[in-house]
Design a protein around this motif. Sequence first.
Motif, PDB file in Angstrom:
ATOM      1  N   ARG A  75      40.572  49.517  41.125  1.00  0.00           N
ATOM      2  CA  ARG A  75      41.394  49.607  42.343  1.00  0.00           C
ATOM      3  C   ARG A  75      42.411  50.749  42.248  1.00  0.00           C
ATOM      4  O   ARG A  75      42.577  51.513  43.211  1.00  0.00           O
ATOM      5  CB  ARG A  75      42.118  48.272  42.587  1.00  0.00           C
ATOM      6  N   GLN A 131      30.944  44.206  44.221  1.00  0.00           N
ATOM      7  CA  GLN A 131      32.366  44.508  44.106  1.00  0.00           C
ATOM      8  C   GLN A 131      32.597  46.008  44.337  1.00  0.00           C
ATOM      9  O   GLN A 131      33.599  46.407  44.920  1.00  0.00           O
ATOM     10  CB  GLN A 131      32.859  44.056  42.725  1.00  0.00           C
ATOM     11  N   LEU A 135      35.444  46.711  47.059  1.00  0.00           N
ATOM     12  CA  LEU A 135      36.746  47.289  46.679  1.00  0.00           C
ATOM     13  C   LEU A 135      37.059  48.588  47.445  1.00  0.00           C
ATOM     14  O   LEU A 135      38.139  48.705  48.048  1.00  0.00           O
ATOM     15  CB  LEU A 135      36.766  47.491  45.163  1.00  0.00           C
TER      16      LEU A 135
END
Length: 277
Positions: A75, A131, A135
Amino acid sequence: MNLDQLKESYNLTGKTIVLTGGNGILGTEMALAAAGCGANVAILDLNTTVTEETQEKINGVNGRIKIFLGNVLNREQMIEARQVVLDEFGKIDALINGAGGNNPRATTSPDLSFFDLPAEAMDFVMKLNLQGTILPSQVFGSIFAEQKEGNIINISSMNAFRPLTRIPAYSAAKAAVSNFTQWLAVHMAQEYSPNIRVNAIAPGFFMTQQNRFLLTDEKTGELTPRGKTIIDHTPMKRFGVPGDLSGVLLWLLSTASAFVTGIVVPVDGGFSAFSGV
Ligand code: NAD
């Protein structure tokens, strides 16, 4: 939309597109197609080294493709990359979630049964594809929510419609990517703006590094039994070439598809339509 507007809708001049995994085989072709229509393309990839051949092609679109380091599973790196792209191009109009893939350790074979597939390998594939799509959609989608306009294109796969043999994690992950595409399309339109669209492309069988030796024999170059079965089940009787994705990608990026959200477009030579009989 009149005909002049329709033709103009494919002119992407002034648009900035973020493309994760854009240094791969399909990603490079997508970047060149978008930049060829005038867009600035910011590639975010784990690997920022390009081949000489790719560099030459990038030079051909007048510096409109830039490559930045970015891990779709990190992130902080995505947030940093978002700032770098904003500093470089001033705004962001679209996100293509291209990073993804399978892993041999999550693939069954005569030497590795389903019962022995390591959890870490299954996790790696699930995370990278699902993911790794969610993200960046959070990090870049927040900009689209703020500006009340944006376009997200995910890369799903044939195995999202029906699972393919041997690759359970990859099949499950891409099915989840298609499902997430529909979820996010509804969420963005209802909660933020009907001008934020989310769609996916599901490539069929493309001859790339990932699957070359699943489809052809390393020594003879002949089709493997799996490769032959695929061709037998593809009405158009060939594998895809990366350029086959360009038309659909440009359509989804352009205002020609302004009323389209939440769909997954197969680009598969008819594979998903054919029952085998
Ligand atoms: P590729 O392996 O050539 O490219 C993948 C790129 O993603 C590479 O440049 C790699 O460095 C990058 N990447 C890997 N992990 C990353 C991470 N954590 N963060 C950022 N970048 C990362 O693969 P490709 O064949 O070009 O596939 C592109 C997409 O299309 C993938 O999502 C793949 O699953 C999907 N797809 C491919 C096929 C096919 O036949 N090749 C078919 C259906 C779907």
